[in-house]
Write an enzyme that holds these catalytic residues in place. Sequence first.
Site, PDB file in Angstrom:
ATOM      1  N   ASP A 120       4.334 -68.454  23.354  1.00  0.00           N
ATOM      2  CA  ASP A 120       5.687 -68.304  22.828  1.00  0.00           C
ATOM      3  C   ASP A 120       5.818 -68.810  21.400  1.00  0.00           C
ATOM      4  O   ASP A 120       4.913 -69.456  20.861  1.00  0.00           O
ATOM      5  CB  ASP A 120       6.695 -69.029  23.748  1.00  0.00           C
ATOM      6  CG  ASP A 120       6.236 -70.425  24.156  1.00  0.00           C
ATOM      7  OD1 ASP A 120       5.322 -70.968  23.512  1.00  0.00           O
ATOM      8  OD2 ASP A 120       6.793 -70.976  25.114  1.00  0.00           O
ATOM      9  N   HIS A 137      10.797 -74.081  33.762  1.00  0.00           N
ATOM     10  CA  HIS A 137      10.403 -72.958  32.914  1.00  0.00           C
ATOM     11  C   HIS A 137       8.914 -72.998  32.599  1.00  0.00           C
ATOM     12  O   HIS A 137       8.298 -74.066  32.518  1.00  0.00           O
ATOM     13  CB  HIS A 137      11.273 -72.828  31.651  1.00  0.00           C
ATOM     14  CG  HIS A 137      11.050 -73.824  30.565  1.00  0.00           C
ATOM     15  ND1 HIS A 137      12.067 -74.577  30.020  1.00  0.00           N
ATOM     16  CD2 HIS A 137       9.929 -74.182  29.878  1.00  0.00           C
ATOM     17  CE1 HIS A 137      11.586 -75.343  29.055  1.00  0.00           C
ATOM     18  NE2 HIS A 137      10.298 -75.128  28.952  1.00  0.00           N
TER      19      HIS A 137
HETATM   20  C1  GLP Z   1       8.386 -75.963  25.989  1.00  0.00           C
HETATM   21  C2  GLP Z   1       7.347 -74.829  25.873  1.00  0.00           C
HETATM   22  C3  GLP Z   1       6.549 -74.705  27.123  1.00  0.00           C
HETATM   23  C4  GLP Z   1       6.152 -76.098  27.569  1.00  0.00           C
HETATM   24  C5  GLP Z   1       7.364 -76.834  28.058  1.00  0.00           C
HETATM   25  C6  GLP Z   1       7.130 -78.307  28.321  1.00  0.00           C
HETATM   26  O1  GLP Z   1       9.672 -75.563  25.807  1.00  0.00           O
HETATM   27  N1  GLP Z   1       7.874 -73.561  25.528  1.00  0.00           N
HETATM   28  O2  GLP Z   1       5.433 -73.865  26.906  1.00  0.00           O
HETATM   29  O3  GLP Z   1       5.235 -76.035  28.601  1.00  0.00           O
HETATM   30  O4  GLP Z   1       8.475 -76.633  27.232  1.00  0.00           O
HETATM   31  O5  GLP Z   1       7.008 -79.015  27.138  1.00  0.00           O
HETATM   32  P1  GLP Z   1       6.347 -80.455  27.057  1.00  0.00           P
HETATM   33  O6  GLP Z   1       4.907 -80.270  27.355  1.00  0.00           O
HETATM   34  O7  GLP Z   1       6.579 -80.914  25.636  1.00  0.00           O
HETATM   35  O8  GLP Z   1       7.040 -81.292  28.049  1.00  0.00           O
END
Ligand code: GLP
Length: 244
Positions: free
Chosen positions: A67, A138
């Site tokens: 993304d 998500h």
């Molecule tokens: C973000 C990204 C995801 C990621 C998730 C968790 O928004 N788009 O790909 O896995 O949220 O983020 P983090 O690893 O910083 O907790």
Amino acid sequence: MRLIKVKNYEDMSQKVAEMMMEKIRESNKINLGLATGGTPKGTYKKLVEAYEKKTISFQHVTTFNLDEYVGLAPNDPNSYHYYMNESLFDHVDIQTSNTYIPNGIAEDLKEECVQYDHLIKISGGIDLQILGIGQNGHIGFNEPGTSFESGTHIVKLDESTINANARYFNRLHDVPTHAVTMGIQSILQSKEIILMVSGEEKSNALQRLLNGEVTEDFPASALKNHPNVYIIADEKALSSVFVS
Ligand code: GLP
């Protein structure tokens, strides 16, 4: 889904880096699906360290990122382009022309989405996809309610995601409201998937993933429909989870 329990973030990063390197070493050509956020940072660090010790090469590796924020240019320090260059690409021997990330400033974003899925397809599909998970379940930026049939598309980010990701920005106001993300179907087409889960703030999401039902209200639950998923979770992430 197969659950692999590890002690902490460090061990999760090491384990996932080893799993990735095993795949990279055993192939002549491999397509990796990559994630951003805090979760895979340590894994990328381990990969860079291995490259510096000359125990791995990325010359035959092609990457597709999940993304990108809409409106952030590749040289914006908060863009996922910047993140990937800084965390991995600038430090290893991967060919820049083999690294793909959705273009969040494309003039025609809908066309960008179509082309991105097409590119993955004509490249032979993703062999190994790395994922993190949001507190609301998500994956990529596929927020609750996203169709399991979705390909790469433009999303309006949930307020909870904007708040959670604000820690990476100077001000809450700077967090983009939209993103381009590979869809649930694009993700499920990967041959193998590794989901990384670390920290107490992810424990409710992990609990729901492991013990809840498959529903579009909880995007990560789509992974239960895939035959080849590994979850690498640390003790804090497992703290709310009942596992036998
Ligand atoms: C973000 C990204 C995801 C990621 C998730 C968790 O928004 N788009 O790909 O896995 O949220 O983020 P983090 O690893 O910083 O907790």
